[in-house]
Design an enzyme around this catalytic site. Structure first.
Site, short mmCIF file in Angstrom:
data_model
loop_
_atom_site.label_atom_id
_atom_site.label_comp_id
_atom_site.label_asym_id
_atom_site.label_seq_id
_atom_site.Cartn_x
_atom_site.Cartn_y
_atom_site.Cartn_z
N ASP A 99 0.86 -1.19 0.00
CA ASP A 99 0.00 0.00 0.00
C ASP A 99 0.90 1.24 0.00
OD1 ASP A 99 -2.11 -1.75 0.18
OD2 ASP A 99 -2.35 -1.52 2.35
N ASP A 135 -15.08 -2.74 -0.19
CA ASP A 135 -14.51 -2.48 1.13
C ASP A 135 -15.67 -2.10 2.07
OD1 ASP A 135 -12.04 -2.78 -0.11
OD2 ASP A 135 -11.95 -0.65 -0.61
#
Length: 228
Positions: free
Chosen positions: A7, A131
């Site tokens: 990330d 998500d």
């Protein structure tokens, strides 16, 4: 299969708790490719682009090129909002392009965008991120919550995507373990491949997900060396 996550934020690889609080950062991003070299597939997510706080586009491109030389497949996501942008990422060599926020518009599935995307890069290369926090879908870098639950839209999304990345944000980065019951519920909603993420900390959880025919995307537990 376990999938390491890279990330990106401010040119570094980071791990966040609930997508907000930074717990650790790695400056040598390319060194992670060596560290994760035993895995055939990795996720690269541009958090700055997802949160509209900048972009790591050049770093994403270079990671894709470097990973390809190592014969590693890469899935790329984070702030992918246009078909042209997705096509550029696909041209870098990304195995799949992950779209999240752009998959929705005005609180509903953005079928027009997803249709153009699938036509441009092929449905096989489209992966939709679902998500979820508190059972509802998050978008815009996990900053906005939709009044939609994944199980309400996943059948519609199947028309445009080959796979789903489902993150249990409630546990993201906490090292408390994930919600296997939630993933079992999702598994019943689609036959498409699902990659599970969010709080996964043990090989027992990875095996449980494998029994559901799900891959596991792992971040914090790998970075801290605490995968039990």
């Amino acid at each position: 299969m376990m999938i390491p996550c890279i990330d990106l934020q401010d040119g570094r690889a980071v791990q966040l708790v609930h997508g907000r609080e930074r717990k650790l950062a790695v400056d040598d991003v390319f060194g992670l490719l060596d560290r994760f070299g035993g895995y055939p597939l990795i996720h690269v997510i541009d958090l700055d682009a997802a949160m509209r706080k900048g972009s790591n586009a050049k770093l994403v491109r270079d990671l894709c090129v470097a990973a390809k030389k190592r014969k590693m497949r890469v899935r790329v996501g984070g702030g992918v909002r246009t078909v042209a942008q997705a096509a550029k990422i696909a041209a870098y060599g990304a195995d799949k392009v992950i779209v999240g926020s752009a998959a929705f518009k005005n609180g509903r599935v953005n079928g027009a965008f997803l249709r153009r995307l699938a036509e441009k890069i092929g449905r096989r290369r489209v992966m939709v991120a679902l998500d979820t926090e508190g059972g509802e879908i998050l978008v815009r870098g996990w900053q906005e919550k939709l009044r939609l639950r994944p199980e309400e839209v996943i059948s519609e999304l199947e028309k445009y995507a080959s796979e789903f990345l489902c993150t249990y944000v409630d546990a993201e980065g906490t090292m408390r373990g994930t919600n296997l019951h939630w993933f079992r519920t999702l598994r019943r909603t689609t036959r498409r491949p699902i990659t599970a993420a969010g709080g996964i900390r043990s090989r027992a959880e990875i095996r449980a997900l494998a029994r559901m025919k799900m891959d596991a995307a792992v971040g914090m537990a790998l970075y801290t060396g605490k995968l039990s």
